[in-house]
Structure formats: structure tokens, C-alpha cells
Design a protein around this motif. Structure first.
Motif, mmCIF file in Angstrom:
data_model
loop_
_atom_site.group_PDB
_atom_site.id
_atom_site.type_symbol
_atom_site.label_atom_id
_atom_site.label_comp_id
_atom_site.label_asym_id
_atom_site.label_seq_id
_atom_site.Cartn_x
_atom_site.Cartn_y
_atom_site.Cartn_z
ATOM 1 N N PHE A 179 -1.073 -2.974 -12.845
ATOM 2 C CA PHE A 179 -1.527 -2.829 -11.635
ATOM 3 C C PHE A 179 -0.196 -3.015 -10.721
ATOM 4 O O PHE A 179 0.580 -3.670 -10.689
ATOM 5 N N GLN A 207 -0.395 -2.895 -7.234
ATOM 6 C CA GLN A 207 -0.180 -3.979 -5.991
ATOM 7 C C GLN A 207 -1.604 -4.911 -6.558
ATOM 8 O O GLN A 207 -2.619 -4.681 -6.549
ATOM 9 N N PRO A 208 -1.315 -6.390 -6.768
ATOM 10 C CA PRO A 208 -2.208 -7.196 -7.303
ATOM 11 C C PRO A 208 -3.316 -7.298 -6.320
ATOM 12 O O PRO A 208 -4.553 -7.936 -6.600
ATOM 13 N N TRP A 209 -3.215 -7.065 -4.612
ATOM 14 C CA TRP A 209 -4.098 -7.196 -3.901
ATOM 15 C C TRP A 209 -5.164 -6.005 -3.731
ATOM 16 O O TRP A 209 -5.830 -6.158 -3.062
#
Length: 115
Positions: free
Chosen positions: A38, A40-42
Motif C-alpha cells: 500500500f 498510502q496507509p490512509w
């Protein structure tokens, strides 16, 4: 296009054009995979769609249609349900379908006898 040329060209089918009795073959299969990494984790995770070529392009005969599902009979006599949301089908000519069924069945019977 001449009438004789039409026999040798498969026709990509829209789901609503698939009919019982048609000889069809799978052109490609839609696969969906989750990304392994991933960025960007958000951010929400979105599946990745990939067009895959089928393992076999042997023709199948359509037995019944209830969209989005299509019941087909394979050359070996077994039946399978295809989901046209994942499988892109092409119609092959009746002559091609009949000959392919006959030849593949002969091959299956002769290989079974050799075992």
C-alpha cells in the motif's frame, strides 16, 4: 464480407446476445487482486483488475442462459456455469463447434484407452 468469410471469424458476444445452442469460447477472464503493498496507509484499498487469457479455448455449447450466468457443456461432457461479468465470450461457427467437439471427444476417448 463474403458469406464464406463469416464462417471463419468468431464474434465477440455481448451478454444479452448469448443464446442456448451457441458454440462459444472464452476470450479472456477478468481477475481481481488486492495489492500487496500500500502506497498510502490512509487511502482505501482498491482491487486491481487484470485481464487474463484462459488456460483452454476449447469451444463449449451453451445449454441455458440466465444472465449474468451461462450454463455450458464442455467437450468432456461436464457442465460449468460461467459468470459473464468475469468471462468474455465469443461465438464460433456451428460448423467449427461441431467439428471441434467431435475431434476433442475422439482424442479424449483414445487417450483414455491408452491409460
Amino acid at each position: 464480407m463474403e458469406k464464406e468469410d463469416e464462417k471463419t471469424i468468431s464474434q465477440v458476444l455481448a451478454p444479452e446476445d448469448i443464446r442456448a445452442g451457441d458454440y462459444v469460447s472464452i476470450l479472456h477472464v477478468l481477475g481481481e487482486f488486492l495489492p500487496l503493498f500500500f502506497e498510502q496507509p490512509w487511502q482505501p484499498v482498491e482491487p486491481i483488475r487484470v485481464m487474463l487469457y484462459p488456460c483452454s479455448v476449447q469451444p463449449m455449447k451453451v445449454v441455458e442462459v440466465c444472465l449474468p450466468f451461462v450454463l455450458v457443456r464442455k467437450v468432456n461432457g461436464k457442465h460449468e456455469t460461467l459468470d459473464v461479468r468475469q468471462h468474455r465470450l465469443a461465438r464460433v461457427s456451428k460448423e467449427f463447434g461441431r467439428k471441434a467437439f467431435k475431434r476433442f471427444q475422439v482424442d479424449a476417448h483414445s487417450s483414455a484407452r491408452q491409460k
